[in-house]
Write an enzyme that holds these catalytic residues in place. Structure first.
Site, PDB file in Angstrom:
ATOM      1  N   ASN A   1       0.849  -1.192   0.000  1.00 43.31           N
ATOM      2  CA  ASN A   1       0.000   0.000   0.000  1.00 43.31           C
ATOM      3  C   ASN A   1       0.888   1.246   0.000  1.00 43.31           C
ATOM      4  OD1 ASN A   1      -1.707   2.153   0.668  1.00 43.31           O
ATOM      5  ND2 ASN A   1      -3.063   0.850   1.868  1.00 43.31           N
ATOM      6  N   LEU A   2       1.057   1.855  -1.162  1.00 44.47           N
ATOM      7  CA  LEU A   2       1.939   3.016  -1.266  1.00 44.47           C
ATOM      8  C   LEU A   2       1.382   4.220  -0.512  1.00 44.47           C
ATOM      9  CD1 LEU A   2       3.112   2.767  -4.996  1.00 44.47           C
ATOM     10  CD2 LEU A   2       4.233   1.920  -2.927  1.00 44.47           C
TER      11      LEU A   2
ATOM     12  N   ASP B   1      -0.657  -3.597  10.963  1.00 42.16           N
ATOM     13  CA  ASP B   1      -2.001  -4.054  10.658  1.00 42.16           C
ATOM     14  C   ASP B   1      -2.959  -3.130  11.390  1.00 42.16           C
ATOM     15  OD1 ASP B   1      -3.638  -5.920   9.206  1.00 42.16           O
ATOM     16  OD2 ASP B   1      -4.287  -6.715  11.128  1.00 42.16           O
TER      17      ASP B   1
ATOM     18  N   HIS C   1      -5.074   6.928  14.772  1.00 42.30           N
ATOM     19  CA  HIS C   1      -4.614   5.694  15.403  1.00 42.30           C
ATOM     20  C   HIS C   1      -3.194   5.364  14.979  1.00 42.30           C
ATOM     21  CE1 HIS C   1      -6.130   4.934  11.445  1.00 42.30           C
ATOM     22  NE2 HIS C   1      -5.815   3.651  11.453  1.00 42.30           N
TER      23      HIS C   1
END
Length: 203
Positions: free
Chosen positions: A9-10, A67, A182
């Site tokens: 995921n760039l 994650d 987050h």
């Protein structure tokens, strides 16, 4: 200091590098060497560890993996660890952000009141270094908007309204998101640790 970030995921690579701006720590996507990792753990910690190990086993330099997920109270904590593939009909295959958002809003169409649309974003980083793993966690509470709003960010950002704000992450933009999210909370802990190591190595 250069580290691999175990993701394809760039958008995530850009976001994390922007949080480390000026520190001398740079992350490079390990997407070309990590292969396809089965993110089938029942916790963010297990999935982050699996991604980090997939890269570390091929190249024993320092690796960071993350994650994260969205936990919606009205859905008993779903989509949680399945956030990236919430709308997928095939296990382990990520669905598009748009499809995931549409699936989420469909599930919540009978939950109209903002007070009943509470949720939280959770992020867990795993650092693999010297054969050891360390974890760094972050979380932010908020609510789910009735429809997507805003164009920045990725994932569920267009429908997540952080507590204390009246706009989604996608409307607030990266400058604010990267201070309160987050992921930002987890990155602060990771950054402090990496900088302490760097300082010790310079002594």
């Amino acid at each position: 200091m250069n580290l691999y970030l175990a993701t394809k995921n760039l958008g995530k690579v850009r976001e994390i590098n922007s949080m480390f701006a000026g520190t001398g720590i740079d992350f490079v996507s390990a997407g070309t060497i990590m292969g396809n990792v089965a993110e089938d753990g029942d916790t963010y910690h297990k999935n982050a560890f699996a991604k980090a190990m997939a890269v570390y086993e091929q190249n024993t330099t320092a690796v960071v993996a993350e994650d994260s997920g969205l936990e919606v109270d009205a859905l008993d904590g779903a989509p949680g660890v399945f956030s990236a593939r919430f709308a997928s009909n095939e296990d382990g295959v990520n669905s598009s952000d748009e499809d995931n958002i549409n699936a989420l809003l469909d599930f919540m169409q009978d939950t109209p009141e903002p007070s009943e649309r509470t949720a939280r974003y959770v992020s867990v980083f795993c650092l693999m270094m010297g054969g050891k793993s360390l974890f760094f966690e972050g979380e932010i509470a908020g609510t789910i908007a009735a429809e997507p709003m805003g164009t920045s960010g990725f994932g569920y950002d267009p429908v997540f309204i952080p507590s204390g704000y009246d706009k989604t992450f996608a409307e607030l933009g990266d400058q604010i998101k990267n201070k309160i999210s987050h992921r930002a909370m987890a990155v602060i802990k990771l950054k402090d640790y990496l900088l302490s190591i760097d300082d010790n190595n310079k002594k």
